[in-house]
Design a protein around this motif. Structure first.
Motif, PDB file in Angstrom:
ATOM      1  N   ARG A 341      -1.860  -0.576   1.509  1.00  0.00           N
ATOM      2  CA  ARG A 341      -2.840  -0.165   0.509  1.00  0.00           C
ATOM      3  C   ARG A 341      -2.243   0.645  -0.632  1.00  0.00           C
ATOM      4  O   ARG A 341      -2.822   0.716  -1.710  1.00  0.00           O
ATOM      5  N   HIS A 342      -1.115   1.286  -0.421  1.00  0.00           N
ATOM      6  CA  HIS A 342      -0.605   2.251  -1.398  1.00  0.00           C
ATOM      7  C   HIS A 342       0.672   1.759  -2.067  1.00  0.00           C
ATOM      8  O   HIS A 342       1.559   1.225  -1.414  1.00  0.00           O
ATOM      9  N   ARG A 343       0.752   2.013  -3.375  1.00  0.00           N
ATOM     10  CA  ARG A 343       1.908   1.566  -4.153  1.00  0.00           C
ATOM     11  C   ARG A 343       2.826   2.713  -4.560  1.00  0.00           C
ATOM     12  O   ARG A 343       3.775   2.492  -5.303  1.00  0.00           O
ATOM     13  N   SER A 344       2.549   3.921  -4.099  1.00  0.00           N
ATOM     14  CA  SER A 344       3.468   5.034  -4.333  1.00  0.00           C
ATOM     15  C   SER A 344       3.629   5.809  -3.035  1.00  0.00           C
ATOM     16  O   SER A 344       2.692   5.903  -2.227  1.00  0.00           O
ATOM     17  N   ALA A 345       4.831   6.361  -2.829  1.00  0.00           N
ATOM     18  CA  ALA A 345       5.099   7.104  -1.608  1.00  0.00           C
ATOM     19  C   ALA A 345       4.262   8.369  -1.537  1.00  0.00           C
ATOM     20  O   ALA A 345       3.830   8.779  -0.453  1.00  0.00           O
ATOM     21  N   ALA A 346       4.028   8.990  -2.687  1.00  0.00           N
ATOM     22  CA  ALA A 346       3.200  10.194  -2.705  1.00  0.00           C
ATOM     23  C   ALA A 346       1.785   9.876  -2.239  1.00  0.00           C
ATOM     24  O   ALA A 346       1.207  10.593  -1.415  1.00  0.00           O
ATOM     25  N   ALA A 347       1.216   8.781  -2.742  1.00  0.00           N
ATOM     26  CA  ALA A 347      -0.136   8.397  -2.334  1.00  0.00           C
ATOM     27  C   ALA A 347      -0.185   8.030  -0.864  1.00  0.00           C
ATOM     28  O   ALA A 347      -1.154   8.364  -0.155  1.00  0.00           O
ATOM     29  N   LEU A 348       0.854   7.347  -0.388  1.00  0.00           N
ATOM     30  CA  LEU A 348       0.893   6.967   1.025  1.00  0.00           C
ATOM     31  C   LEU A 348       0.947   8.204   1.913  1.00  0.00           C
ATOM     32  O   LEU A 348       0.190   8.313   2.892  1.00  0.00           O
ATOM     33  N   LEU A 353      -1.693  11.998   5.687  1.00  0.00           N
ATOM     34  CA  LEU A 353      -1.980  13.376   6.089  1.00  0.00           C
ATOM     35  C   LEU A 353      -3.473  13.669   6.058  1.00  0.00           C
ATOM     36  O   LEU A 353      -4.017  14.355   6.930  1.00  0.00           O
ATOM     37  N   GLN A 354      -4.157  13.133   5.059  1.00  0.00           N
ATOM     38  CA  GLN A 354      -5.609  13.341   4.970  1.00  0.00           C
ATOM     39  C   GLN A 354      -6.319  12.678   6.151  1.00  0.00           C
ATOM     40  O   GLN A 354      -7.180  13.283   6.792  1.00  0.00           O
ATOM     41  N   ASP A 355      -5.936  11.428   6.446  1.00  0.00           N
ATOM     42  CA  ASP A 355      -6.594  10.700   7.524  1.00  0.00           C
ATOM     43  C   ASP A 355      -6.273  11.272   8.893  1.00  0.00           C
ATOM     44  O   ASP A 355      -7.059  11.134   9.832  1.00  0.00           O
ATOM     45  N   LEU A 356      -5.118  11.925   9.000  1.00  0.00           N
ATOM     46  CA  LEU A 356      -4.742  12.544  10.266  1.00  0.00           C
ATOM     47  C   LEU A 356      -5.282  13.962  10.397  1.00  0.00           C
ATOM     48  O   LEU A 356      -5.083  14.615  11.421  1.00  0.00           O
ATOM     49  N   GLY A 357      -5.932  14.454   9.339  1.00  0.00           N
ATOM     50  CA  GLY A 357      -6.484  15.789   9.381  1.00  0.00           C
ATOM     51  C   GLY A 357      -5.434  16.867   9.325  1.00  0.00           C
ATOM     52  O   GLY A 357      -5.605  17.959   9.880  1.00  0.00           O
ATOM     53  N   ARG A 358      -4.308  16.554   8.643  1.00  0.00           N
ATOM     54  CA  ARG A 358      -3.217  17.515   8.547  1.00  0.00           C
ATOM     55  C   ARG A 358      -3.189  18.125   7.152  1.00  0.00           C
ATOM     56  O   ARG A 358      -3.276  17.402   6.165  1.00  0.00           O
TER      57      ARG A 358
END
Length: 369
Positions: A341-348, A353-358
């Motif tokens: 889904r992501h085209r940049s490492a920062a976005a990935l 981290l957001q989805d993992l709740g970190r």
């Protein structure tokens, strides 16, 4: 996984989050990619196996100029297969007979190997340079470095990460005193890093391998293959892993060293079709199907050994790239690519981290996406 959770793997590596960027060789790794992952609290990696020894220190310095956080340099312990230590006349003619039609099609002249040509730097010289560069972590595939090298890593405070494709390989790594073991499943893109049996005989899936290895090893296990989002990370942890290594999802990012045509294919319907092939380097690797993999499938027995096979293909690659011929170049990809889904490492990293709740604590000198 809980917020701010740490485990033995993250402590050994000195990282905030148990996310490791897979190392890519052959120009696909970049200092910017490794630093971006590191600055977001993961472990950035750089595949250095094709670098001349004198280039390894430069790469480490380039990464350090972009981050003060841990990163890994990766080497291939076994630098040739049987018959591939140098390009002798018989091996050259064998390869030329197979590849000549493609040289003619692309208008590339017949290559002329030098008397000492071997197609790959010597590991012994590379690892000396790596030790001198002193990266925070040294990851390796296709074998186990000597006890002397591992002891020197311990003396210099370099964490060691070895790749396994079977229970036996994981046990061998643990017996050698390697700090962390990557359980590399057959879903993964790129080369299969087997070293105790033929790669074709070591094609266990990631989640079976992680369970089997983690149940038998005290060494922390890193799951690799088929992981591109938080669901895969959670599954790996549930099965005994303490960290994950993500390859294809980072390879598809703008910070990697691959070409835009390859990236676009990873986000296309073509990503549903991968295959295992020896046709690019002489060693088994997973990538997108294309004309080269299809036409070479019936000529596996004629391929020259690693790295001679890759030497021939490297002479074709610049012309193929210049002509936009993705049908004739390697397009490494894991089986999870259709879910990218992501085209940049920062976005990935931010999404993981957001989805993992970190909580995310990016470095203030973060590499731009």
């Amino acid at each position: 996984m809980t917020r701010n959770a740490t485990n033995e793997a993250t402590r050994i590596l000195g990282i905030e989050h148990p996310i490791i960027q897979g190392p890519f060789g052959g120009g696909l790794s970049t200092a910017a990619l490794a630093a971006t992952v590191a600055n977001h609290g993961g472990l950035g990696s750089f595949g250095a196996h094709m670098l001349a020894p004198e280039r390894i220190g430069t790469v480490a310095a380039d990464i350090r100029a972009l981050t003060d956080r841990p990163f890994a340099l990766n080497l291939w312990v076994s630098d040739h297969d049987a018959g591939g230590d140098h390009i002798d006349p018989d091996t050259f003619e064998r390869g030329w007979r197979l590849f000549e039609p493609y040289f003619r099609e692309l208008g590339v002249e017949k290559p002329r190997p030098g008397p000492a040509e071997r197609g790959h730097p010597r590991f012994e010289e590379q690892v000396d340079a790596l030790l001198e560069a002193r990266p925070p972590a040294f990851s390796f595939v296709f074998g186990i470095p000597s006890p002397a090298v591992l002891a020197e890593c311990r003396r210099r405070g370099i964490a060691t990460i070895g790749a396994a494709t079977s229970i036996a390989e994981a046990q061998a790594l643990e017996a050698a005193g390697v700090d962390l073991v990557v359980a590399s499943g057959s879903e993964a893109g790129g080369h299969r890093p087997s070293f105790l049996a033929r790669a074709e005989e070591s094609l266990m899936g990631t989640f079976a391998l992680v369970q089997l290895v983690s149940a038998r090893a005290k060494t922390p296990v890193i799951a690799a293959g088929g992981i591109a989002d938080a669901r895969g990370v959670r599954a790996a942890f549930a099965l005994g892993a303490q960290a994950v290594q993500i390859g294809t999802a980072f390879l598809a990012c703008s910070e990697s060293g691959t070409n835009d045509a390859h990236r676009d294919l990873l986000f296309s319907e073509r990503a549903q079709h991968t295959t295992l092939t020896r046709a690019f380097t002489g060693r088994l690797a997973r990538g997108l199907r294309n004309r080269w993999t299809e036409e070479m499938a019936s000529h596996t027995g004629e391929l020259p050994p690693f790295p001679t096979c890759g030497w021939f293909v490297s002479k074709l690659r610049p012309a193929a790239l210049a002509a936009g011929r993705t049908d004739l170049i390697s397009l490494w990809s894991g089986q999870i690519a259709p879910n990218l889904r992501h085209r940049s490492a920062a976005a990935l990293m931010q999404s993981l981290l957001q989805d993992l709740g970190r909580p995310e604590h990016p470095h203030e000198e973060e590499t731009p996406a």
